[in-house]
Design a protein around this motif. Structure first.
Motif, short mmCIF file in Angstrom:
data_model
loop_
_atom_site.label_atom_id
_atom_site.label_comp_id
_atom_site.label_asym_id
_atom_site.label_seq_id
_atom_site.Cartn_x
_atom_site.Cartn_y
_atom_site.Cartn_z
N HIS A 85 0.81 -1.22 0.00
CA HIS A 85 0.00 0.00 0.00
C HIS A 85 0.85 1.27 0.00
O HIS A 85 0.32 2.35 0.14
N TYR A 86 2.15 1.13 -0.16
CA TYR A 86 3.05 2.27 -0.01
C TYR A 86 2.68 3.44 -0.91
O TYR A 86 2.60 4.58 -0.47
N GLN A 87 2.46 3.17 -2.21
CA GLN A 87 2.19 4.26 -3.14
C GLN A 87 0.91 5.00 -2.77
O GLN A 87 0.84 6.23 -2.90
N PHE A 88 -0.10 4.29 -2.29
CA PHE A 88 -1.35 4.93 -1.90
C PHE A 88 -1.18 5.72 -0.61
O PHE A 88 -1.58 6.88 -0.51
N ILE A 92 -1.42 9.83 0.13
CA ILE A 92 -2.45 10.34 1.03
C ILE A 92 -1.81 11.12 2.19
O ILE A 92 -2.27 12.20 2.55
N LYS A 93 -0.74 10.58 2.75
CA LYS A 93 -0.07 11.29 3.84
C LYS A 93 0.49 12.63 3.36
O LYS A 93 0.51 13.60 4.10
N GLN A 94 0.92 12.67 2.13
CA GLN A 94 1.48 13.90 1.56
C GLN A 94 0.41 14.98 1.37
O GLN A 94 0.68 16.15 1.55
N HIS A 95 -0.82 14.58 1.03
CA HIS A 95 -1.85 15.54 0.67
C HIS A 95 -2.96 15.71 1.70
O HIS A 95 -3.70 16.69 1.63
N ALA A 130 -4.56 2.26 9.16
CA ALA A 130 -4.54 3.39 10.10
C ALA A 130 -3.13 3.61 10.64
O ALA A 130 -2.66 4.75 10.75
N ASP A 131 -2.44 2.53 10.94
CA ASP A 131 -1.04 2.65 11.39
C ASP A 131 -0.17 3.26 10.31
O ASP A 131 0.63 4.16 10.58
N LEU A 132 -0.32 2.79 9.09
CA LEU A 132 0.47 3.33 7.98
C LEU A 132 0.16 4.80 7.71
O LEU A 132 1.04 5.56 7.28
N LEU A 133 -1.08 5.19 7.96
CA LEU A 133 -1.50 6.58 7.76
C LEU A 133 -1.16 7.47 8.96
O LEU A 133 -1.47 8.65 8.97
N HIS A 134 -0.53 6.86 9.96
CA HIS A 134 -0.16 7.55 11.21
C HIS A 134 -1.37 8.13 11.93
O HIS A 134 -1.34 9.25 12.43
#
Length: 154
Positions: A85-88, A92-95, A130-134
């Protein structure tokens, strides 16, 4: 079709400032793909989940029917083909700010509950995303409770 999706991501990730419309479209695809991942986490795509996913995307991005059809198709294909899911998540975290990422997790919970049950595989996928999205654990739980309350009222 897979080539089209790969070119889409490569162009945007290679030059994120190249075009606002492309960046927005890629962000839409990343969001849709993560939501699609939740819908298919239990290895069963329920019609209620797909209908809610379509509704969520249409409402969030103000898309017409044709654009929504294309987004749903691309998201489904991207979710099927993605190794991780890294690219997604990175896009998302960037924007997205923190509140928007929490809202995305709430949308995931709402989607997982659309078929009347929260499958343990769906919960695991949401927790991982959720963890990946911090998104903090407390907000992960808060969004779950919000979605459960909304599901019990509706």
């Amino acid at each position: 079709m897979l080539d089209k999706i790969q070119r889409f991501f490569q162009q945007t990730l290679a030059d994120p400032g190249n075009d606002t419309d492309t960046s927005t479209a890629t962000l839409e695809l990343a969001t849709a793909a993560l939501l699609f991942e939740v819908a298919r986490a239990d290895y069963h795509l329920d019609e209620r989940e797909l209908a809610l996913l379509r509704e969520q995307l249409g409402r969030r991005f103000s898309l017409d029917a044709a654009a929504l059809d294309e987004l749903m198709q691309l998201a489904g294909e991207e979710a099927e083909q993605a190794v991780d899911h890294y690219q997604f998540v990175s896009l998302i975290k960037q924007h997205y700010g923190y509140a928007s990422r929490c809202e995305l997790v709430r949308m995931m919970w709402t989607l997982a509950l659309a078929d009347g049950e929260a499958h343990h595989l769906e919960e695991h996928r949401i927790r991982r995303l959720a963890d990946l999205l911090h998104v903090s654990h407390s907000d992960f739980i808060r969004t779950k409770l919000q979605a459960q309350d909304a599901a019990s009222e509706g």
